[in-house]
Every structure is written in C-alpha cells, then in structure tokens.
Motif scaffolding. Sequence first.
Motif, PDB file in Angstrom:
ATOM      1  N   GLN A 295       0.834  -1.198   0.000  1.00  0.00           N
ATOM      2  CA  GLN A 295       0.000   0.000   0.000  1.00  0.00           C
ATOM      3  C   GLN A 295       0.871   1.252   0.000  1.00  0.00           C
ATOM      4  O   GLN A 295       2.019   1.235   0.471  1.00  0.00           O
ATOM      5  N   ALA A 296       0.322   2.329  -0.510  1.00  0.00           N
ATOM      6  CA  ALA A 296       1.025   3.605  -0.489  1.00  0.00           C
ATOM      7  C   ALA A 296       1.447   3.935   0.939  1.00  0.00           C
ATOM      8  O   ALA A 296       0.679   3.720   1.894  1.00  0.00           O
TER       9      ALA A 296
ATOM     10  N   LYS B 196       4.958   5.283  -3.240  1.00  0.00           N
ATOM     11  CA  LYS B 196       3.849   5.955  -3.880  1.00  0.00           C
ATOM     12  C   LYS B 196       3.373   5.114  -5.074  1.00  0.00           C
ATOM     13  O   LYS B 196       4.167   4.331  -5.628  1.00  0.00           O
ATOM     14  N   PRO B 197       2.135   5.282  -5.499  1.00  0.00           N
ATOM     15  CA  PRO B 197       1.655   4.524  -6.666  1.00  0.00           C
ATOM     16  C   PRO B 197       2.538   4.723  -7.899  1.00  0.00           C
ATOM     17  O   PRO B 197       2.715   3.786  -8.690  1.00  0.00           O
ATOM     18  N   GLU B 198       3.124   5.892  -8.042  1.00  0.00           N
ATOM     19  CA  GLU B 198       3.972   6.146  -9.211  1.00  0.00           C
ATOM     20  C   GLU B 198       5.316   5.412  -9.134  1.00  0.00           C
ATOM     21  O   GLU B 198       6.093   5.448 -10.080  1.00  0.00           O
TER      22      GLU B 198
ATOM     23  N   THR C 197       5.347   2.256  -8.934  1.00  0.00           N
ATOM     24  CA  THR C 197       5.014   0.957  -9.521  1.00  0.00           C
ATOM     25  C   THR C 197       5.796   0.704 -10.795  1.00  0.00           C
ATOM     26  O   THR C 197       5.949   1.602 -11.634  1.00  0.00           O
TER      27      THR C 197
ATOM     28  N   VAL D  33       2.449  -0.597  -6.108  1.00  0.00           N
ATOM     29  CA  VAL D  33       2.032   0.212  -4.966  1.00  0.00           C
ATOM     30  C   VAL D  33       0.587   0.632  -5.189  1.00  0.00           C
ATOM     31  O   VAL D  33       0.275   1.320  -6.161  1.00  0.00           O
ATOM     32  N   SER D  34      -0.277   0.209  -4.309  1.00  0.00           N
ATOM     33  CA  SER D  34      -1.693   0.547  -4.437  1.00  0.00           C
ATOM     34  C   SER D  34      -2.017   1.811  -3.651  1.00  0.00           C
ATOM     35  O   SER D  34      -1.407   2.095  -2.616  1.00  0.00           O
ATOM     36  N   SER D  35      -2.986   2.548  -4.156  1.00  0.00           N
ATOM     37  CA  SER D  35      -3.359   3.821  -3.496  1.00  0.00           C
ATOM     38  C   SER D  35      -4.438   3.608  -2.455  1.00  0.00           C
ATOM     39  O   SER D  35      -5.006   2.542  -2.328  1.00  0.00           O
TER      40      SER D  35
END
Length: 112
Positions: free
Chosen positions: A13-14, A86-88, A90, A110-112
């Motif tokens: 997770q984020a 962070k999701p970015e 990924t 990475v999930s938000s």
Amino acid sequence: QVQLVESGGGLVQAGGSLRLSCVASRSIFSINVMGWYRQAPGKQRELVAGITVGGRTNYADSVKGRFTISRDNAKNTVYLQMNSLKPEDTGVYYCNADYRTWGQGTQVTVSS
C-alpha cells in the motif's frame, strides 16, 4: 559474465516499504557501478539509484529522501530500501552491473 538475480518485490500500500535485493553470481568487488532501474508500463526504463564500489551514491530526484541504495561486497549483494512508497513507484525493478548486465527484474506494485 556476471549474472544478477533480483528479489523482494511485491504488492504494498502507499506509504509502505519494501527492500529489494540483487545477488550477483560472482564477486562484485570489480564491478565499479551497481544500479537499480525501473520500468513502468508504457514508459522507458529509468535510473532509480546507483552506487560505486567506493560507496558513492546517486538517486533520481523522484526518490531522493525515500530510497536508499547500498552494497555488501562480501555478500555480492546490492540492496534498495524503499520507504514511503507511492503509486507512481510501480514498475519492474531491474538490477544492473556496470551499465552492461541486467537481471530479470522484480515487480513492485504500490496501491493507493
């Protein structure tokens, strides 16, 4: 030629953390620069962090203060500690030796 094997990727997770490892098939004492790169879907592969045999490091601006690269020459291993993900962030993360040899990559999601 050295072979590189990455591990440690996964789904997080984020805000979470992961530590990636890259194990080389032989001594890395003679490898001047070890690096971590990543490739997000539809994007070019980019440098995340690099470390010289003397321990000098450099980072992409997007990961400064969150990621730490280190190398253990005695264990033929390079690490990438990733915090505050962070999701970015990924993508598939690849290990590289002296800009020539690549590992097979490990997926980080990475999930938000």
